[in-house]
Structure formats: C-alpha cells, structure tokens
Design an enzyme around this catalytic site. Structure first.
Site, PDB file in Angstrom:
ATOM      1  CE  LYS A  51      -2.385  -2.562  -0.568  1.00 14.33           C
ATOM      2  NZ  LYS A  51      -2.437  -4.027  -0.554  1.00 14.33           N
ATOM      3  N   GLY A 180      -0.326 -14.280 -13.311  1.00 18.78           N
ATOM      4  CA  GLY A 180      -1.488 -14.317 -12.428  1.00 18.78           C
ATOM      5  C   GLY A 180      -2.144 -12.951 -12.285  1.00 18.78           C
ATOM      6  CD  GLU A 187      -3.358  -4.934  -3.825  1.00 19.84           C
ATOM      7  OE1 GLU A 187      -4.510  -4.942  -3.390  1.00 19.84           O
ATOM      8  OE2 GLU A 187      -2.355  -5.125  -3.090  1.00 19.84           O
ATOM      9  CD  GLU A 203      -5.707 -15.451 -14.391  1.00 16.98           C
ATOM     10  OE1 GLU A 203      -5.004 -14.930 -13.537  1.00 16.98           O
ATOM     11  OE2 GLU A 203      -6.227 -16.592 -14.253  1.00 16.98           O
ATOM     12  CG  HIS A 440     -24.623  16.639  -1.114  1.00 22.69           C
ATOM     13  ND1 HIS A 440     -24.508  15.898  -2.274  1.00 22.69           N
ATOM     14  CD2 HIS A 440     -24.519  17.950  -1.478  1.00 22.69           C
ATOM     15  CE1 HIS A 440     -24.369  16.743  -3.296  1.00 22.69           C
ATOM     16  NE2 HIS A 440     -24.376  17.982  -2.827  1.00 22.69           N
TER      17      HIS A 440
HETATM   18  P1  NAD Z   1      -4.849 -15.024  -6.430  1.00 26.11           P
HETATM   19  O1  NAD Z   1      -5.383 -16.341  -6.081  1.00 26.11           O
HETATM   20  O2  NAD Z   1      -5.587 -13.791  -6.083  1.00 26.11           O
HETATM   21  O3  NAD Z   1      -4.576 -14.969  -8.013  1.00 26.11           O
HETATM   22  C1  NAD Z   1      -3.741 -15.889  -8.672  1.00 26.11           C
HETATM   23  C2  NAD Z   1      -4.054 -15.901 -10.168  1.00 26.11           C
HETATM   24  O4  NAD Z   1      -3.062 -16.689 -10.834  1.00 26.11           O
HETATM   25  C3  NAD Z   1      -5.409 -16.516 -10.493  1.00 26.11           C
HETATM   26  O5  NAD Z   1      -6.129 -15.622 -11.291  1.00 26.11           O
HETATM   27  C4  NAD Z   1      -5.025 -17.799 -11.243  1.00 26.11           C
HETATM   28  O6  NAD Z   1      -5.978 -18.163 -12.200  1.00 26.11           O
HETATM   29  C5  NAD Z   1      -3.688 -17.413 -11.874  1.00 26.11           C
HETATM   30  N1  NAD Z   1      -2.845 -18.550 -12.256  1.00 26.11           N
HETATM   31  C6  NAD Z   1      -2.638 -19.707 -11.573  1.00 26.11           C
HETATM   32  N2  NAD Z   1      -1.788 -20.513 -12.265  1.00 26.11           N
HETATM   33  C7  NAD Z   1      -1.437 -19.861 -13.392  1.00 26.11           C
HETATM   34  C8  NAD Z   1      -0.579 -20.170 -14.518  1.00 26.11           C
HETATM   35  N3  NAD Z   1       0.096 -21.320 -14.603  1.00 26.11           N
HETATM   36  N4  NAD Z   1      -0.448 -19.259 -15.504  1.00 26.11           N
HETATM   37  C9  NAD Z   1      -1.127 -18.080 -15.455  1.00 26.11           C
HETATM   38  N5  NAD Z   1      -1.948 -17.735 -14.402  1.00 26.11           N
HETATM   39  C10 NAD Z   1      -2.105 -18.609 -13.397  1.00 26.11           C
HETATM   40  O7  NAD Z   1      -3.379 -15.017  -5.816  1.00 26.11           O
HETATM   41  P2  NAD Z   1      -2.340 -13.824  -5.518  1.00 26.11           P
HETATM   42  O8  NAD Z   1      -2.637 -12.614  -6.326  1.00 26.11           O
HETATM   43  O9  NAD Z   1      -1.006 -14.461  -5.658  1.00 26.11           O
HETATM   44  O10 NAD Z   1      -2.620 -13.489  -4.012  1.00 26.11           O
HETATM   45  C11 NAD Z   1      -2.385 -14.486  -3.019  1.00 26.11           C
HETATM   46  C12 NAD Z   1      -3.294 -14.308  -1.830  1.00 26.11           C
HETATM   47  O11 NAD Z   1      -2.960 -13.144  -1.148  1.00 26.11           O
HETATM   48  C13 NAD Z   1      -4.741 -14.246  -2.232  1.00 26.11           C
HETATM   49  O12 NAD Z   1      -5.428 -15.235  -1.532  1.00 26.11           O
HETATM   50  C14 NAD Z   1      -5.192 -12.887  -1.817  1.00 26.11           C
HETATM   51  O13 NAD Z   1      -6.433 -12.965  -1.147  1.00 26.11           O
HETATM   52  C15 NAD Z   1      -4.113 -12.397  -0.870  1.00 26.11           C
HETATM   53  N6  NAD Z   1      -3.867 -10.973  -1.115  1.00 26.11           N
HETATM   54  C16 NAD Z   1      -4.813 -10.072  -0.761  1.00 26.11           C
HETATM   55  C17 NAD Z   1      -4.614  -8.727  -1.040  1.00 26.11           C
HETATM   56  C18 NAD Z   1      -5.646  -7.736  -0.627  1.00 26.11           C
HETATM   57  O14 NAD Z   1      -6.477  -8.058   0.227  1.00 26.11           O
HETATM   58  N7  NAD Z   1      -5.670  -6.541  -1.228  1.00 26.11           N
HETATM   59  C19 NAD Z   1      -3.471  -8.299  -1.683  1.00 26.11           C
HETATM   60  C20 NAD Z   1      -2.538  -9.248  -2.032  1.00 26.11           C
HETATM   61  C21 NAD Z   1      -2.752 -10.580  -1.747  1.00 26.11           C
END
Ligand code: NAD
Length: 461
Positions: A51, A180, A187, A203, A440
């Site tokens: 962040k 992914g 972010e 993705e 408002h």
């Molecule tokens: P995620 O599960 O959000 O997304 C992973 C993505 O990778 C998915 O869309 C999936 O389909 C894709 N993917 C998987 N294998 C793949 C491949 N071989 N080739 C291409 N794409 C592929 O996971 P993340 O972004 O790594 O985040 C991890 C965890 O951390 C999540 O559970 C999330 O909730 C948490 N997180 C939360 C926040 C937040 O609350 N703002 C921020 C960062 C992380």
C-alpha cells in the site's frame, strides 16, 4: 520450563491479534515468531509495504499526468525510487515496532524462533540462542502462508521473484511480466506500470480476479488496459527462466515473451513445514491446510488454528476475526465469525471492493434477487475528485429485500465497502440503506443511490 495458558505460533494479523485478545481476557500468553519483526507477511512484506508503494506510485503518476487537469502546474517531475523504497521501509518499521509496543503493554511474552508442537501441551522454539521448551494449556497455530510455486518457474530472487522481490526492485523494470491476474498481480503490476514499466499480465483463466463479481472484473480490466497494462487471458504459464540479462516466459498458445523481470503471483499456500503436527496427530487436508471445526479446534486437544493456514480466503482481516473468535471460544466457550460479511479489497486505481454474494453466485444458486447499479459519474464528489469511472452494485433478495452482496469498482471502494459490510452484518434491507441519510457531497451517496436503484427509484439518474 516456562509455562503459559496460551502459546500463539505466528505473529501475523491472525496471531498477534489473538495474543492481544487473550491478554485482554486475562490469559498468560506468549507469541512465537521466527522473524525479528512482528506483524507477519501483512506488515513486513505484504499489505502494508504494497500500500505504501501504491500510494507513492500514484502520487508520481498523478504529478506527471493528472495534476494539470486540476489546474496545478508542476515543473519537471522526477522519480526518486530509493526514497520511495525508503519511505515504504520506514512505514513497515513503524508498524512492526508498534506491535512490539502493544505486546509489551499487554505483557505478552515474545519468543523469537521457529515454533513447533512437541506432543500434547508442549511447544519447542528453535531460536538464535538454541532451543526452548514451553509448557502450555492451549496453542493457536497462526503460521500464515507463503507464495505458491509454479512448476517450471524457478524464482532466482532477482529477475524472477514473488511479491517479496516485487516490493523492492532497485530499478524500474523495462518490461515486467506478471504471472497471475489476482490481487497481487494487479496491485504490484499497477505500481510498476505507474513508475514507467511495460507490464504484461498472463492469466490462466479467461477473466481477471477470479472470485470477484465478473461484471465488475470486466469493467476493471477495461480501465487497467486503458492505464497501460496488457492482459493475455487464457494463457497458462508453463515455464520461466533467466538467460543472461533477460527472462523468457513460456505460456500455452503463443510464442514465449522476453522481459527483464518476472513476478510470480499465482496464489499462496499454507505454511505448515516443521510444525510438529504429527506429534499431536494432526493431518493436513487435500490442499495442505490444517483442518478445523467451526470453533477453530484441530484434531488435537488444546490445539487451534486460524488464518491462512486453515480454510477460507487468505485475508488479513479474516485472520484477525478468527484470532479474536478463537480466543473467545477458549475463554468463554462461545464464538462466531460471519463469513458472509468478510470484505475483499483490491487496492488498484480505482479500487475494487466486494462483500457477500456475487451476482454470479446468486445466479448459480438460483436465489431470486434484484439489483441496483449506480455510476460514479453521476456523483458530484466523484467529479471534484476527478475520479468518475466506476459503479456500485447492490444485490438484494427479491422477496425479503435483504442485502446479499455489494460490489464496488471506483475511487475509495475499500473505504465505502465498510457500510455494506455493516448492512450485511445487521441483516439490513436495500430499503434500509436507501433510507439512511448520507452526507453530501460524498462518494457514499453512490451506495445510497445504488440501493434506491434496487427499487428503481434513483434520484440522480
Ligand atoms: P490469487 O489467487 O488472487 O490470483 C492468482 C491468479 O493466478 C489466479 O487468477 C489464477 O488463475 C492465476 N494462475 C494460476 N496458475 C497460473 C498459470 N500457470 N499461468 C497463469 N496464471 C495462473 O493469488 P495472488 O494474487 O497471488 O494473491 C495471493 C493471496 O494473497 C490471495 O489469496 C489474496 O487474497 C491475498 N492478497 C490479498 C490482497 C488484498 O487483500 N488486497 C493483496 C494481495 C494478496
């Protein structure tokens, strides 16, 4: 041998909150953490530093591209990446030290080292000064998660890395390939794109942000594409390797991509290595998680587990709720977490936030619903902010009008969702939201108008 009522293993948001709640309830509590700093992934290498970089990169981007539109002329704008990274590190230091102060104030004993179960009522901490054995009546496992690996992709901690490396690149990549399109990919992809990198997101699925409302995700993808991110959906990555100064990323269906950095963000997996689970008879489920009942109790008497290491979304605030509930269960014999009221927020620009059921889930389960959607561009404050993209969607039960889900794409969605979470927690109807006075001019009026739209009576549309 030191003795405690409760030993919490892991000082992330789940563990440290559990320790504080236990101290508030009068337990003699200890917390074991292998890192010198408290706060876990969230504070050290996750939510908080990301962040900080999202804010810094947004300021830079706005100074270059948006301030003139507000009638503010700036001279040449330069990126000072070392200062940006330093600011992030300072924030992390402040926040992690803060947890240390809270622990001191609550008289929570800290053990630094790797904690593991050593039979019933025993925890061993392997620390810098050797092993310490502790006797305890209860243990909470709150060991969190680590980045999930991907077959064929070997992070080298430099050119190919996970979110940890993605928070500290010493220079802006020329071309960053993100594997992914989930929370982390979007972010951190946004951060480096704003700072000048070409960013390509590969993705596997045919959509971004699986699990979020698909309509909102489609709109978000359009906005991120306009911002300069390139998405290649339906692209399963099969390998990534370093060759000299470049990386080669292979994926199904097209030619490999060359880039100078790769960010692996395909999810996270529970941290259960060397936890001594076998010494108390705990076996992991098919996804490597610690199985628990509705009271967070594992198969072993007196051993509980919360957060990323158990089922459910891997979110800091979910772990915090569970930490409090688990301790209250231990002390009072009663606890409750409402999993329908756990928000999810993606801190992109604009932000994406949701709580409750998505429209896809309602359709799939055949629940009758009505929907109200209201656009940011019809709100005065959104214009003043210069952020008119996005919308709020309220989903309510067709017969009872109870709010089932709220999904927001737009400026400050992460703050606006709090009202929707409270509405769901209190069992509010869309009519309740619609009849609640909203100041408002605020963005919160968009939520009110979306609720009015459920009954087809928005005022400003
Ligand atoms: P995620 O599960 O959000 O997304 C992973 C993505 O990778 C998915 O869309 C999936 O389909 C894709 N993917 C998987 N294998 C793949 C491949 N071989 N080739 C291409 N794409 C592929 O996971 P993340 O972004 O790594 O985040 C991890 C965890 O951390 C999540 O559970 C999330 O909730 C948490 N997180 C939360 C926040 C937040 O609350 N703002 C921020 C960062 C992380």
């Amino acid at each position: 041998m030191p003795q405690h009522d409760l030993v919490v293993i892991g000082a992330g948001p789940g563990g440290y909150v559990a320790a504080i709640r236990a101290a508030q309830l009068g337990l003699n509590v200890a917390c074991v953490e292998k890192e010198p700093a408290l706060g876990g992934t969230c504070l050290r290498i996750g939510c908080i530093p990301s962040k900080a970089l999202l804010e810094s990169s947004l300021r830079y981007h706005e100074a270059r591209h948006a301030l003139a539109g507000f009638g503010v002329k700036v001279g040449s704008v330069e990126l000072d990446l070392p200062a940006m990274l330093q600011r992030k590190d300072k924030i992390v230091e402040t926040m992690t030290n803060g947890i240390g102060l809270l622990f001191k104030k609550r008289k929570i004993t800290r053990y630094q080292g790797h904690g593991r179960l050593a039979g019933a009522g025993r925890v061993v901490v392997e620390g810098p000064g050797g092993a310490t054995e502790i006797e305890t009546r209860h243990v909470i496992l709150a060991t969190g998660s680590i980045s999930a690996p991907l077959r064929g992709v070997e992070p080298d901690g430099h050119r190919i890395g996970t979110s940890t490396e993605g928070l500290s690149f010493a220079e802006v990549p020329a071309h960053l390939v993100v594997i992914g399109a989930g929370f982390i990919g979007l972010e951190l992809g946004s951060v480096w794109s704003r700072l000048g990198a070409k960013v390509t997101v590969l993705e596997y699925l045919d959509r971004i942000l699986p699990g979020t409302d698909s309509q909102i995700a489609r709109q978000a993808q359009r906005l991120f594409t306009e911002q300069g991110l390139t998405f290649k959906l339906g692209s399963r990555v099969t390998g990534a390797r370093v060759k000299g100064d470049t990386c080669i990323v292979e994926y199904e269906g097209a030619e490999p991509i060359e880039c100078d950095r790769v960010l692996l963000a395909v999810g996270r997996k529970p941290c259960t290595d060397n936890l001594g689970l076998d010494t108390v008879g705990i076996t992991l489920d098919e996804r490597g998680r610690v199985p628990v009942n509705e009271h967070f109790a594992t198969a072993a008497n007196g051993v509980f587990a919360i957060g990323d290491v158990i089922r459910g979304p891997m979110l800091a605030h979910k772990a915090e709720e569970e930490g409090v509930a688990c301790v209250e269960q231990i002390v009072t014999g009663y606890c409750h977490v409402n999993y329908d009221a756990i928000p999810g927020v993606v801190y992109t620009e604009p932000e994406i936030a949701g709580v409750g059921k998505t429209e896809d889930e309602l359709k799939e389960s055949g629940v009758p619903y009505r929907k109200g959607v209201f656009q940011y561009r019809a709100n005065g404050r959104a214009h003043a902010l210069g952020q008119i993209e996005g919308s709020v969607k309220v989903l309510a039960h067709k017969e009872t009008d109870r709010v089932l889900g709220v999904h927001i794409l737009g400026a400050r969605a992460g703050d606006l969702i709090a009202e929707a979470v409270a509405a769901i927690e209190f069992g509010a109807s869309s009519e309740d939201l619609a009849r609640t006075c909203h100041a408002h001019p605020t963005l919160a009026e968009i939520l009110k108008e979306a609720a009015l739209s459920v009954d087809n009576r928005p005022v400003h549309a």
